[in-house]
Write an enzyme that holds these catalytic residues in place. Structure first.
Site, mmCIF file in Angstrom:
data_model
loop_
_atom_site.group_PDB
_atom_site.id
_atom_site.type_symbol
_atom_site.label_atom_id
_atom_site.label_comp_id
_atom_site.label_asym_id
_atom_site.label_seq_id
_atom_site.Cartn_x
_atom_site.Cartn_y
_atom_site.Cartn_z
ATOM 1 N N ASP A 158 0.760 -1.271 -0.035
ATOM 2 C CA ASP A 158 -0.112 -0.005 -0.071
ATOM 3 C C ASP A 158 0.969 1.307 0.090
ATOM 4 O O ASP A 158 1.823 1.403 0.802
ATOM 5 C CB ASP A 158 -0.872 0.050 1.183
ATOM 6 C CG ASP A 158 -2.069 0.898 1.204
ATOM 7 O OD1 ASP A 158 -2.019 1.624 0.433
ATOM 8 O OD2 ASP A 158 -2.801 0.817 2.071
ATOM 9 N N GLY A 208 -5.294 3.056 -7.809
ATOM 10 C CA GLY A 208 -5.194 3.481 -9.471
ATOM 11 C C GLY A 208 -4.370 4.678 -9.886
ATOM 12 O O GLY A 208 -4.548 4.846 -11.047
ATOM 13 N N ASP A 229 -10.501 3.921 -1.499
ATOM 14 C CA ASP A 229 -11.151 2.877 -0.851
ATOM 15 C C ASP A 229 -12.651 2.652 -0.728
ATOM 16 O O ASP A 229 -13.411 3.651 -0.808
ATOM 17 C CB ASP A 229 -10.721 3.047 0.644
ATOM 18 C CG ASP A 229 -9.407 3.018 1.134
ATOM 19 O OD1 ASP A 229 -8.704 2.608 0.255
ATOM 20 O OD2 ASP A 229 -9.042 2.946 2.215
#
Ligand code: GLA
Length: 408
Positions: A158, A208, A229
């Site tokens: 992440d 993205g 999210d």
């Protein structure tokens, strides 16, 4: 964060091993090429959507138990993924330890494996994760080897603090350079995972940015988030569905668009919304990572998550993602081509106020189909025959999902 109580000798040995491999130039070839990992979209469960920062070792063991007990494992859910907040601190050798919520990661991985399941973990390319725990910046090889040593099968990586730590620091006024740095950081962990020789699903989570569908497969990514999210409300779910249009061509065996984890059973989603959410993730060949409280799952939610026919759409071995064939006002029609010449058609009422006095009329002609089509309604389990211009009544946010074995 307090360090976990025990330091195993093996981890220490690993630390000295990694001290040299961290600087090694050419990574070894990955023994399992990416298409062998995740030949169909990964299925499992992830801790974040329900437990968020509160997740513990006990919760992960409980989830593994429930996946087996509820029949989810038999339906295909295999990965039990620990999201953010498991991380402790690094020791003098740079070895990362889990925090007090996770006393022994290797034992936990062994437990999950003993159930015939696989285990996933979470980190990021920055110094810190989104929840401000230690991440992998400058420790990529060391962390990848630690995951392999623990027996980890899946990594969600992440972006989070990498933006401030590196992107905006090193290239404050150069967006293109920032993106290049970001891609490099994902490449670096991709190589580190490959060099462990252990097949580890590599899940990119950078919301993205900069079209990851174009570059992620090339750096060993098995899936990449396509949006921000997901939240457990219809607005968020439909917003994400809407953003998937145009991405189908990037997905295929071993490399998948990831519209984020499932919220089925969370928040105040109605049963229709849960059904539509699950159906559309299947149409999108999305990873099916449940995110609900498995110990307190209602029979209705369990029935949705374990609907074998819908799961079979998601897991179709052809791996062709569905696309939006057309929209008519607030009703959308999506199609997905399946192996053996079959086809799935989803008719989704995205609006809140289309009443049965104005049923939607499905155009089979617009789907390239001619004459009546025989299929199965995957939510009622009934055989159906749809004709051109068929009136279809759908409650708000509900879906009709039909599989035609031999569309013509
Ligand atoms: C980001 C990710 C989420 C979750 C959290 C954890 O927001 O997109 O899926 O992993 O971080 O902190």
């Amino acid at each position: 964060m307090r360090l976990s109580a025990s330091l195993s000798l093996a981890v220490l040995a690993l630390a000295s091993l990694t001290a040299t491999s961290q600087t090694a130039s050419a990574p070894k070839a990955r023994s399992a090429p990416p298409q062998v990992v995740a030949p169909t979209p990964p299925m499992g469960w992830n801790s974040w959507n329900f437990f968020a920062g509160k997740v513990t070792d006990k919760d992960i063991r409980g989830a593994a138990d429930q996946i087996v007990a509820t029949g989810m494992k038999d339906a295909g859910y295999i990965y039990v993924n620990i999201d953010d907040t498991w991380e402790g601190e690094r020791d003098a050798r740079g070895v990362l330890h889990s925090n007090e919520k996770f006393p022994d990661m290797k034992a936990l991985a062994d437990y999950v494996h003993s159930k015939g399941l696989k285990i996933g973990i979470y980190s990021g390319p920055g110094s810190h994760t989104c929840a401000h725990f230690a991440a992998s910046l400058d420790h990529e090889v060391q962390d990848a080897e630690l995951y392999a040593y623990w027996g980890i099968d899946y990594l969600k990586y992440d972006l989070c603090s990498f933006r401030q730590d590196v992107m905006t620091k090193q290239a404050p006024n150069d967006k293109a350079e920032q993106m290049r740095l970001m891609i490099d950081s994902y490449d670096k962990m991709g190589r580190a995972l490959m060099s462990t020789g252990r097949p580890i699903v590599y899940s990119l989570c950078q919301y993205g940015w900069d079209a990851p569908w174009e570059w992620a497969p090339g750096i060993g990514g098995n899936l990449w988030r396509t949006t921000g999210d997901v939240q457990a409300n219809w607005g968020s779910i439909y917003d994400i569905i809407n953003q998937q249009a145009g991405l189908a061509k990037y997905a295929g065996p071993g490399h998948w668009n990831d519209p984020d984890m499932l919220e089925v059973g969370n928040g105040k989603l109605s049963l229709a919304e849960n059904r539509s959410h699950f159906s559309m993730w299947a149409m999108l060949a999305a990873p099916l990572l449940a995110g609900n409280d498995l110990t307190n799952m209602t029979p209705e939610v369990k029935a949705i998550l374990t609907n074998r026919d819908v799961i079979a759409i998601d897991q179709d071995k052809l791996g062709r993602e569905g696309t939006r064939a057309y929209a008519d006002g607030e009703v959308e029609v999506w199609t997905r081509h399946l192996s053996g010449g079959a086809m799935a058609v989803a008719v989704l009422n995205v609006g809140a106020d289309r009443w049965s006095s104005h049923p939607f009329h499905l155009s089979l002609a617009k789907l390239g189909l001619h004459g009546p089509q025989k299929g199965k309604d995957l939510w009622t389990g009934q055989d159906v025959t749809l004709t051109d211009n068929q009136p279809i009544e759908l409650a708000s946010h509900d879906i009709l999902l039909v599989r035609f074995p031999a569309p013509k």
